[in-house]
Write an enzyme that holds these catalytic residues in place. Structure first.
Site, PDB file in Angstrom:
ATOM      1  N   ASP A   7       0.852  -1.177   0.000  1.00 27.34           N
ATOM      2  CA  ASP A   7       0.000   0.000   0.000  1.00 27.34           C
ATOM      3  C   ASP A   7       0.901   1.245   0.000  1.00 27.34           C
ATOM      4  O   ASP A   7       2.100   1.145   0.302  1.00 27.34           O
ATOM      5  CB  ASP A   7      -0.885  -0.047   1.250  1.00 27.34           C
ATOM      6  CG  ASP A   7      -1.708   1.200   1.440  1.00 27.34           C
ATOM      7  OD1 ASP A   7      -2.390   1.609   0.478  1.00 27.34           O
ATOM      8  OD2 ASP A   7      -1.679   1.761   2.543  1.00 27.34           O
ATOM      9  N   GLU A   9      -0.294   5.149   0.915  1.00 31.61           N
ATOM     10  CA  GLU A   9      -0.588   6.124   1.960  1.00 31.61           C
ATOM     11  C   GLU A   9      -0.758   5.445   3.318  1.00 31.61           C
ATOM     12  O   GLU A   9      -1.499   4.473   3.448  1.00 31.61           O
ATOM     13  CB  GLU A   9      -1.846   6.910   1.613  1.00 31.61           C
ATOM     14  CG  GLU A   9      -1.683   7.810   0.400  1.00 31.61           C
ATOM     15  CD  GLU A   9      -2.958   8.554   0.071  1.00 31.61           C
ATOM     16  OE1 GLU A   9      -3.251   9.558   0.723  1.00 31.61           O
ATOM     17  OE2 GLU A   9      -3.667   8.101  -0.855  1.00 31.61           O
ATOM     18  N   GLU A  15      -0.711  10.421   4.711  1.00 33.55           N
ATOM     19  CA  GLU A  15      -1.995  10.474   4.013  1.00 33.55           C
ATOM     20  C   GLU A  15      -2.125  11.818   3.292  1.00 33.55           C
ATOM     21  O   GLU A  15      -2.092  12.880   3.907  1.00 33.55           O
ATOM     22  CB  GLU A  15      -3.148  10.305   5.001  1.00 33.55           C
ATOM     23  CG  GLU A  15      -3.180   8.948   5.689  1.00 33.55           C
ATOM     24  CD  GLU A  15      -3.723   7.845   4.802  1.00 33.55           C
ATOM     25  OE1 GLU A  15      -4.239   8.164   3.698  1.00 33.55           O
ATOM     26  OE2 GLU A  15      -3.635   6.671   5.201  1.00 33.55           O
ATOM     27  N   ARG A  46     -15.546  13.027  -0.695  1.00 35.02           N
ATOM     28  CA  ARG A  46     -14.492  13.991  -1.017  1.00 35.02           C
ATOM     29  C   ARG A  46     -14.886  14.846  -2.212  1.00 35.02           C
ATOM     30  O   ARG A  46     -14.727  16.083  -2.195  1.00 35.02           O
ATOM     31  CB  ARG A  46     -13.189  13.248  -1.316  1.00 35.02           C
ATOM     32  CG  ARG A  46     -12.502  12.650  -0.099  1.00 35.02           C
ATOM     33  CD  ARG A  46     -11.367  11.733  -0.515  1.00 35.02           C
ATOM     34  NE  ARG A  46     -10.599  11.252   0.625  1.00 35.02           N
ATOM     35  CZ  ARG A  46      -9.709  10.272   0.552  1.00 35.02           C
ATOM     36  NH1 ARG A  46      -9.474   9.675  -0.619  1.00 35.02           N
ATOM     37  NH2 ARG A  46      -9.039   9.880   1.631  1.00 35.02           N
ATOM     38  N   ASP A  91      -5.089   2.702  -3.464  1.00 35.11           N
ATOM     39  CA  ASP A  91      -6.327   3.378  -3.802  1.00 35.11           C
ATOM     40  C   ASP A  91      -6.067   4.882  -3.866  1.00 35.11           C
ATOM     41  O   ASP A  91      -6.696   5.677  -3.176  1.00 35.11           O
ATOM     42  CB  ASP A  91      -7.416   3.065  -2.766  1.00 35.11           C
ATOM     43  CG  ASP A  91      -8.034   1.703  -2.992  1.00 35.11           C
ATOM     44  OD1 ASP A  91      -8.117   1.273  -4.154  1.00 35.11           O
ATOM     45  OD2 ASP A  91      -8.430   1.057  -2.007  1.00 35.11           O
TER      46      ASP A  91
END
Length: 204
Positions: A7, A9, A15, A46, A91
């Site tokens: 992954d 972040e 982040e 968002r 993501d």
């Protein structure tokens, strides 16, 4: 051959959206998959806030560019690449992640795409509803053994299919829900664990 799927972040970088929140003063934009496990619900929220508040793509890119890697992340990825293929399964979006990929030495990144109109993010396109799971599934179909490491709810899908999964930098509230997953706060410890489970790396 073995692939380590990481992954981005929270795992290798801060982040991005937390920095966007800090820059704009909009607290809701600081929420991540640690707070809202459904990535689609998170992104819909968002985009709605960005539209209402006039937050543009360039604002998000500026936030991403201002971040530094988590301490030790560059060396961790560089060391892994000596023995494994390394893939970032995230993501995030190519339009946002590029400055952080540069700081990591441009590893192979698989993520999603944004639809942009005049600097405004109008929509997004996910590669697959469970893109991280799907990527590892295809790697395994091609004969690769896969390790996976991440910090949040949306990384569980990697652990479900990988030969071995690990938490790194995960909050207790998440890692405690999955005691069967080894959890680390140190890149050195995680690297040692990955090497331990490798069947190709010489352990002597």
């Amino acid at each position: 051959m073995e692939i380590v799927c990481l992954d981005m972040e929270g795992t290798l970088t801060p982040e991005i959206w937390e920095r966007v929140s800090l820059n704009t003063g909009i607290e809701e934009l600081g929420q991540t998959t640690r707070d809202i496990p459904s990535y689609e619900k998170l992104m819909d929220m968002r985009l709605q806030i960005m539209s209402e508040k006039g937050i543009m793509l360039s604002d998000v890119q500026e936030a991403a560019a201002s971040l530094e890697l988590l301490p030790g992340a560059f060396d961790f990825v560089s060391n892994l690449r000596k023995n494994f293929q390394v893939v970032i399964l995230s993501d995030t979006f190519h339009d946002i992640a590029k400055p952080l990929m540069k700081k990591l030495g441009f590893p192979f990144l698989l993520c999603h795409n944004l639809e942009i109109n005049n600097n405004q993010i109008v929509s997004y396109k996910l590669r697959h509803p469970k893109a991280k799971h799907q990527a590892i599934s295809y790697f395994k179909q091609m004969g690769y053994r896969c390790f996976a490491a991440g910090d949040s709810h949306n990384d569980i899908q990697m652990f479900e299919i990988a030969d071995k999964g690990f938490f790194i930098n995960a909050p207790i509230k998440i890692s405690s829900l999955h005691p069967e997953i080894d959890s680390f706060d140190s890149y050195n410890d995680l690297e040692e664990a990955i090497l331990k489970y490798s069947i190709y790396v010489d352990h002597e």
